[in-house]
Design a protein around this motif. Structure first.
Motif, PDB file in Angstrom:
ATOM      1  N   HIS A  26       0.852  -1.192   0.000  1.00 35.44           N
ATOM      2  CA  HIS A  26       0.000   0.000   0.000  1.00 35.44           C
ATOM      3  C   HIS A  26       0.887   1.240   0.000  1.00 35.44           C
ATOM      4  CE1 HIS A  26      -3.906   2.017   1.589  1.00 35.44           C
ATOM      5  NE2 HIS A  26      -3.098   2.952   1.120  1.00 35.44           N
ATOM      6  N   HIS A  28       1.783   5.243  -2.135  1.00 35.55           N
ATOM      7  CA  HIS A  28       1.482   6.297  -3.109  1.00 35.55           C
ATOM      8  C   HIS A  28       2.823   6.942  -3.423  1.00 35.55           C
ATOM      9  CE1 HIS A  28      -2.711   5.734  -1.815  1.00 35.55           C
ATOM     10  NE2 HIS A  28      -2.215   5.712  -0.589  1.00 35.55           N
ATOM     11  N   LYS A 109      -9.470   0.715  -6.316  1.00 39.24           N
ATOM     12  CA  LYS A 109      -9.731   1.268  -4.991  1.00 39.24           C
ATOM     13  C   LYS A 109     -11.006   2.093  -4.971  1.00 39.24           C
ATOM     14  CE  LYS A 109      -8.015   4.275  -1.345  1.00 39.24           C
ATOM     15  NZ  LYS A 109      -6.862   4.602  -0.520  1.00 39.24           N
ATOM     16  N   HIS A 211      -6.342  -0.202   5.771  1.00 41.96           N
ATOM     17  CA  HIS A 211      -6.218   0.345   7.145  1.00 41.96           C
ATOM     18  C   HIS A 211      -6.961  -0.538   8.154  1.00 41.96           C
ATOM     19  CE1 HIS A 211      -4.881   3.692   4.733  1.00 41.96           C
ATOM     20  NE2 HIS A 211      -6.087   3.893   4.262  1.00 41.96           N
ATOM     21  N   ASP A 270       1.661   2.930   3.349  1.00 39.38           N
ATOM     22  CA  ASP A 270       0.855   4.096   2.985  1.00 39.38           C
ATOM     23  C   ASP A 270       1.671   5.385   3.019  1.00 39.38           C
ATOM     24  OD1 ASP A 270      -1.444   5.292   2.069  1.00 39.38           O
ATOM     25  OD2 ASP A 270      -2.394   5.458   4.031  1.00 39.38           O
TER      26      ASP A 270
END
Ligand SMILES: [Zn+2]
Length: 342
Positions: A26, A28, A109, A211, A270
């Protein structure tokens, strides 16, 4: 540019040994500059969020990385809510998702703007189990696609600000998402129930509750869902603080959680970079990468060693998970779900 990053790599490579088989499920991270990450692979996830550059830009960044090295990078796409409810919205988004899946996207997503932001023309909140999303989910279920769901903020968003809560720093600055005391907004329970309806409605579709499925404060509730639905998984992304609290309160219990659900939990961090690394000023790039690498090291110590660190304001002893648990958590499950081609 490259040299700055390579210096960082050289400094930290020794300390970061031991993660070279891990997959960050996960992220970005539009890393258009080679930085020598300590993990083997990274899954970048598109979010329908302007602050992250917008959906189209993220598509381009992440798809480009996968084209460059499809073993190192995975890519999860998303759909836009622009024009939601109007004629043609579902057909247009399905066509885009179809193209993205054909171009190598390993999942789709759906973000918390569904449930926590989106309202229809009549001014009503729109939840993820709304029939207007059905054409999209039916398409994804038919394709056996992976659906990554983030439908609620942590429960702390509905509670008074508490300096002892791992999300205090976030809610004390991101007041937009701090809904304590508001009567004009949906409840956490309502958002979770809407999410649950999707898991149940499409058993042929693998759902990953990001999460810790937005139930990071209540691991028994996570377990209850993992036990109920075989198509449900969760990831740990951005919830190290909550896990640290759980560990502080009951370390053995948390170890048992990961042992019991080792085939259903994915490790992810994340870490967010809002623009490609190479577009940042050169003097900032090293610091950005250092921050990420330092965080990876905190995560590694927490899961793989019994060293004590200070996380979320607490002294926390690492879980020292055995290899039989660590391997699926940090690699096997992500390989199976996001890199089916190996
Ligand atoms: Zn994320």
């Amino acid at each position: 540019m490259v040299e700055v990053a390579m210096v960082v790599e050289a400094v930290l490579r020794v300390r970061l040994g031991g993660m070279n088989t891990w997959i960050d499920a996960h992220a970005h991270l539009p890393l258009d500059v080679e930085v020598g990450l300590p993990v083997e692979r990274v899954v970048n996830i598109c979010v329908d969020h302007r602050d992250l550059g917008g959906l189209e830009a993220q598509r381009d960044w992440y798809r480009g990385l996968v084209r460059g090295d499809g073993r190192r990078w995975g890519w999860v796409t998303s759909f836009s809510l622009d024009g939601f409810g109007s004629t043609g919205w579902a057909d247009r988004e399905v066509a885009r998702l179809d193209a993205d899946l054909a171009a190598g996207a390993c999942g789709v997503k759906v973000w918390k703007n569904v449930g926590m932001e989106l309202k229809d023309d009549a001014g009503n909140w729109v939840f993820v189990d709304d029939a207007r999303f059905s054409p999209v989910f039916e398409f994804l279920a038919g394709r056996r696609a992976k659906l990554l769901m983030h439908q609620a903020e942590p429960i702390a968003a509905w509670l008074p600000l508490d300096p002892g809560n791992p999300h205090f720093g976030y809610y004390s600055t991101a007041s937009k998402w701090h809904w304590h005391g508001r009567t004009d907004v949906p409840s956490h329970a309502h958002l979770i129930a809407a999410r649950d309806h999707i898991i149940e409605r499409y058993p042929e579709m693998t759902v990953i509750g990001l999460h810790l499925g937005s139930q990071e404060h209540d691991l028994p509730a996570v377990e209850e869902r993992l036990a109920r639905w075989e198509n449900y998984h969760v990831d740990t992304a951005a919830r190290l603080g909550d896990l640290a609290v759980a560990c502080h309160n009951d370390r053995d219990g948390l170890i048992r959680f990961f042992e019991r659900w080792k085939d259903r939990v994915l490790w992810g961090v994340d870490w967010v970079l809002t623009q490609p690394l190479g577009t940042l000023p050169v003097e900032k790039q090293g610091g950005v990468v250092q921050g990420l690498l330092r965080h990876y090291e905190v995560e590694r110590k927490f899961f793989a060693t019994d060293e004590t660190q200070r996380i979320a304001g607490r002294e926390v002893r690492g879980l020292a998970l055995p290899e039989s648990v660590l391997a699926p958590l940090t690699r096997g499950n992500a390989l199976r779900l996001y890199f089916p081609g190996g």
